[in-house]
Design a protein around this motif. Structure first.
Motif, PDB file in Angstrom:
ATOM      1  N   GLN A  28       0.832  -1.205   0.000  1.00 20.53           N
ATOM      2  CA  GLN A  28       0.000   0.000   0.000  1.00 20.53           C
ATOM      3  C   GLN A  28       0.865   1.254   0.000  1.00 20.53           C
ATOM      4  O   GLN A  28       0.601   2.211  -0.745  1.00 20.53           O
ATOM      5  N   THR A 100      -7.253   0.737  -1.495  1.00 17.18           N
ATOM      6  CA  THR A 100      -6.975  -0.439  -0.682  1.00 17.18           C
ATOM      7  C   THR A 100      -8.305  -0.878  -0.094  1.00 17.18           C
ATOM      8  O   THR A 100      -8.893  -0.148   0.707  1.00 17.18           O
ATOM      9  N   SER A 125      -4.891  -3.969  -3.047  1.00 10.71           N
ATOM     10  CA  SER A 125      -4.365  -2.605  -3.049  1.00 10.71           C
ATOM     11  C   SER A 125      -3.690  -2.373  -4.392  1.00 10.71           C
ATOM     12  O   SER A 125      -3.105  -3.300  -4.969  1.00 10.71           O
ATOM     13  N   ARG A 146      -1.010  -3.797  -8.962  1.00 14.57           N
ATOM     14  CA  ARG A 146      -1.853  -4.138  -7.817  1.00 14.57           C
ATOM     15  C   ARG A 146      -1.346  -5.421  -7.154  1.00 14.57           C
ATOM     16  O   ARG A 146      -0.627  -6.214  -7.785  1.00 14.57           O
TER      17      ARG A 146
END
Length: 309
Positions: A28, A100, A125, A146
């Motif tokens: 993240q 996220t 995320s 991602r």
């Protein structure tokens, strides 16, 4: 009396967790940090454009929250993200979104997601970007990376370039630079990645109803899990660095070239292909809409002005 387990009971059932779980915070943070650097690079391009009559664009950020299902047993269901949107003098519309989110896949969606059939809980995320330049001589571009976790974990993403005049020498030159950046990123990890993920991109970003590619390609990959999560994360970071290193450079090299009303008209028609692909074929659009994502963030990819003949 029903013998079926309740949703809460099934949700709470233990399930094996992949090593990706330990990377949640790092992934993240990486996606958010890359967002900040890309936005900074695009604002620098805006500043460098020689047009005293039109102010340089700046990103506006809007946070959103994914509604949590009140019936969910997992107290962590929900999440959210930030839309970063700029309408500038060089980039007519560019969005750089991060999100996220976590929760449970719907029963109808579980069968299509690896590892979700036995346990519908997920965590995801990522960063997603689409840039629509004002000039028809500057190519549009898409990029995303991602990490998604169910009972399995993997990375996905890639980037592609969409010139408005794909047969021109200039477009071919820009695409060659774009591909070279991604090839270098891939080759640092496995020389087999680039040809495999280039072909996947060519196959994925294709409009079957028009029998034509959306643009001049790039790379695309999904369910990337070699068994070495650290190496897979490093590869995904290098893909992000590749996009940051090359696309703002391409924009800056083309943005001051003069263009005609006829070229602008052609651009608006070509943008229609982008709309058609994203609304009919794009899996990311489908994923976002089926997992309670923010509709404005999902449809951020659509161009600000478009025309069909």
């Amino acid at each position: 009396m029903s013998t079926q387990p309740s949703r809460a009971e099934s949700s709470a059932a233990p399930s094996p967790r992949p090593p990706h779980d330990a990377l949640r915070a790092d992934a993240q943070a990486w996606f958010e940090g890359l967002r900040d650097r890309i936005c900074g690079a695009f604002e620098a391009v805006e500043d460098a454009y020689p047009d005293p009559d039109r102010p340089a664009g700046r990103f506006e950020r809007t946070a959103w929250t994914r509604p949590a299902d009140e019936k969910a047993a997992d107290a962590l269901e929900g999440g959210g993200g930030v839309i970063s949107l700029m309408r500038g003098r060089v980039l007519e519309k560019v969005g750089v979104n991060v999100s996220t989110v976590q929760g449970e896949f719907s029963p109808a969606f579980r069968a299509s997601i690896p590892g979700a059939e036995q346990d519908p809980r997920f965590w995801a995320s990522g960063i997603s970007l689409v840039a629509h330049p004002r000039s028809p001589l500057v190519p549009a571009a898409h990029f995303n990376t991602r990490m998604l976790i169910t009972t399995r974990g993997w990375f996905g993403g890639g980037g592609d370039i969409t010139p408005m005049f794909p047969d021109s020498a200039e477009a071919r030159h820009d695409a060659a630079q774009f591909h070279a950046a991604f090839r270098d990123a891939c080759d640092r990890h496995d020389p087999a990645y680039y040809p495999r993920y280039k072909e996947w991109c060519d196959r994925y970003f294709f409009l079957p109803h028009r029998n034509e590619p959306r643009g001049l390609g790039g790379i695309f990959y999904d369910h990337h899990d070699t068994g070495d999560v650290a190496a897979d994360f490093a590869f995904t970071r290098d893909v992000g660095e590749a996009f940051l290193s090359i696309y703002p450079h391409i924009v800056a090299s083309r943005m001051a070239q003069p263009w005609t009303p006829a070229e602008r008209e052609h651009q608006l028609v070509r943008r229609g292909r982008y709309v058609e692909f994203n609304l009919i074929h794009d899996r990311g659009t489908l994923f976002g809409l089926k997992t309670g994502g923010n509709v404005d963030a999902i449809l951020m990819s659509l161009p600000p002005e478009v025309r069909w003949p």
